[in-house]
Design an enzyme around this catalytic site. Sequence first.
Site, PDB file in Angstrom:
ATOM      1  N   LEU A  17       0.817  -1.217   0.000  1.00 49.04           N
ATOM      2  CA  LEU A  17       0.000   0.000   0.000  1.00 49.04           C
ATOM      3  C   LEU A  17       0.851   1.268   0.000  1.00 49.04           C
ATOM      4  CD1 LEU A  17      -2.959  -0.936   2.405  1.00 49.04           C
ATOM      5  CD2 LEU A  17      -2.936  -0.915  -0.092  1.00 49.04           C
ATOM      6  N   ARG A  18       2.174   1.103   0.166  1.00 48.70           N
ATOM      7  CA  ARG A  18       3.091   2.271   0.161  1.00 48.70           C
ATOM      8  C   ARG A  18       2.772   3.243   1.285  1.00 48.70           C
ATOM      9  NH1 ARG A  18       6.008  -1.050  -2.802  1.00 48.70           N
ATOM     10  NH2 ARG A  18       5.805  -0.848  -5.035  1.00 48.70           N
ATOM     11  N   ASN A  42       7.559  -3.361   3.389  1.00 52.19           N
ATOM     12  CA  ASN A  42       8.797  -2.901   2.741  1.00 52.19           C
ATOM     13  C   ASN A  42       8.760  -1.417   2.388  1.00 52.19           C
ATOM     14  OD1 ASN A  42       6.894  -3.470   0.711  1.00 52.19           O
ATOM     15  ND2 ASN A  42       8.469  -3.854  -0.823  1.00 52.19           N
ATOM     16  N   LYS A 100       7.395 -11.007   7.876  1.00 48.20           N
ATOM     17  CA  LYS A 100       7.794 -11.194   6.481  1.00 48.20           C
ATOM     18  C   LYS A 100       9.288 -11.428   6.358  1.00 48.20           C
ATOM     19  CE  LYS A 100       7.434 -11.221   2.040  1.00 48.20           C
ATOM     20  NZ  LYS A 100       6.799 -10.391   1.041  1.00 48.20           N
ATOM     21  N   HIS A 137       9.211 -14.320   0.940  1.00 49.83           N
ATOM     22  CA  HIS A 137       9.587 -14.036  -0.453  1.00 49.83           C
ATOM     23  C   HIS A 137      10.594 -15.122  -0.827  1.00 49.83           C
ATOM     24  CE1 HIS A 137      10.435 -11.456  -4.046  1.00 49.83           C
ATOM     25  NE2 HIS A 137      11.456 -12.289  -4.057  1.00 49.83           N
ATOM     26  N   HIS A 175       3.404 -15.088  -3.463  1.00 51.50           N
ATOM     27  CA  HIS A 175       3.455 -14.931  -4.930  1.00 51.50           C
ATOM     28  C   HIS A 175       4.194 -16.079  -5.623  1.00 51.50           C
ATOM     29  CE1 HIS A 175       7.328 -13.352  -3.784  1.00 51.50           C
ATOM     30  NE2 HIS A 175       6.881 -12.163  -3.451  1.00 51.50           N
ATOM     31  N   LEU A 220       8.720  -8.981  -9.521  1.00 51.91           N
ATOM     32  CA  LEU A 220       9.520 -10.040  -8.895  1.00 51.91           C
ATOM     33  C   LEU A 220       8.630 -10.852  -7.958  1.00 51.91           C
ATOM     34  CD1 LEU A 220      12.782  -8.047  -8.187  1.00 51.91           C
ATOM     35  CD2 LEU A 220      12.510  -9.949  -9.784  1.00 51.91           C
ATOM     36  N   ASP A 248      -0.269  -9.032  -4.584  1.00 51.79           N
ATOM     37  CA  ASP A 248       1.059  -8.434  -4.708  1.00 51.79           C
ATOM     38  C   ASP A 248       1.003  -7.145  -5.520  1.00 51.79           C
ATOM     39  OD1 ASP A 248       3.711  -8.110  -4.167  1.00 51.79           O
ATOM     40  OD2 ASP A 248       4.419  -9.552  -5.655  1.00 51.79           O
ATOM     41  N   HIS A 252       4.241   1.595  -8.824  1.00 55.62           N
ATOM     42  CA  HIS A 252       5.380   2.505  -9.001  1.00 55.62           C
ATOM     43  C   HIS A 252       4.942   3.560 -10.012  1.00 55.62           C
ATOM     44  CE1 HIS A 252       8.533   0.118  -6.988  1.00 55.62           C
ATOM     45  NE2 HIS A 252       7.921  -0.950  -7.471  1.00 55.62           N
TER      46      HIS A 252
END
Length: 345
Positions: A17-18, A42, A100, A137, A175, A220, A248, A252
């Site tokens: 969600l940034r 992240n 995570k 991941h 993912h 990715l 996912d 950007h």
Amino acid sequence: MTKTLTIRRPDDWHVHLRDGAMLEAVARHTARQFARAIVMPNLSPPVTNVELAKAYRERIVAAVPEGAGFTPLMTCYLTDNTDPEEVRRGFEEGVFTAAKLYPAGATTNSDSGVTDVANIRGVLEVMAEIGMVLCVHGEVTSADVDVFDREAVFIERILAPLLKDLPQLKVVFEHLTSEEGVQFVESAGVNVAATITPQHLHINRNAMLVGGMRPHAYCLPVAKREKHRLALRRAATGGSAKFFLGTDSAPHAREAKESDCGCAGIFNAPFALESYCAVFEAENALDRFESFASENGPKFYGLPLNEDRITLERNGCEVPGVLETPAADLVPFHAGETLQWRLVD
Ligand code: OTD
Ligand code: ZN
Ligand code: ZN
């Protein structure tokens, strides 16, 4: 008569969600479709402790339109130095739903990730003890491993040994992108499950590379050969409770993707359910969409199922070529295409 499909409201078990203006721009899309979402940590700097997660959760709630009825589920970004007791406290206080594992350098903002799983042995022991989910991941980062093989090698070198060592640990292989990944999850215990994105169900690596380089198909782990996509479609639509929805979605700015070193990530949040629904229809599995989207995830996490319902209609859904937002221009997954199913507001 228009065909419709009514199902329990789904959740997104993996989303980015940034923060700041981008959060303001994208949160509404996830909140419109989903009741809850596992929010990836992240950020820069990453969400590594309880205080940071609480503050981020508040910013998300403030960014979602009022009355959306959306609950963000927070995750703890693990580093080589994560304190096991901080993870325990966050889980027990209801702040962290999961933690995570980013192998250092594997994806966007993963530089502070884990350099060797041996360094988080104490954290993982606590998680196994308290039944907290580890989101993984699953890619190795060694320069000697081809980018298309990094998931399969991760299973062999990291995940299989880890689960041997801690057989009770609850793991979501995030993912999933490979046939090897599907086979591993299927043959593992009930404590191992996986999320599958819409893009890995729709595209193989040709989408990125044939007829020109297509940065908006780059994420990715990268999309792989067709046989892997087919294995993922069988897994998602085959009725196994081990596979569930995780978009996912990773927005950007358009110019950051259309660049000489374009960012990884596909922004699929605005039409995620429409995208998944197309796959289930093509596989004659619309009757299994609800378990994948709305039941398998909460059951694995030990959370209640959502009580309200959503409806999709089969009358066409045009995906815009670009979404202009105050934060940036964002190119959505399926830009310029028409999907058949559409979520009714
Ligand atoms: N993959 N981009 C991002 C994250 C994911 O590995 C992921 O979960 C991102 O931009 O945060 C991407 O391609
Ligand atoms: Zn990832
Ligand atoms: Zn992600």
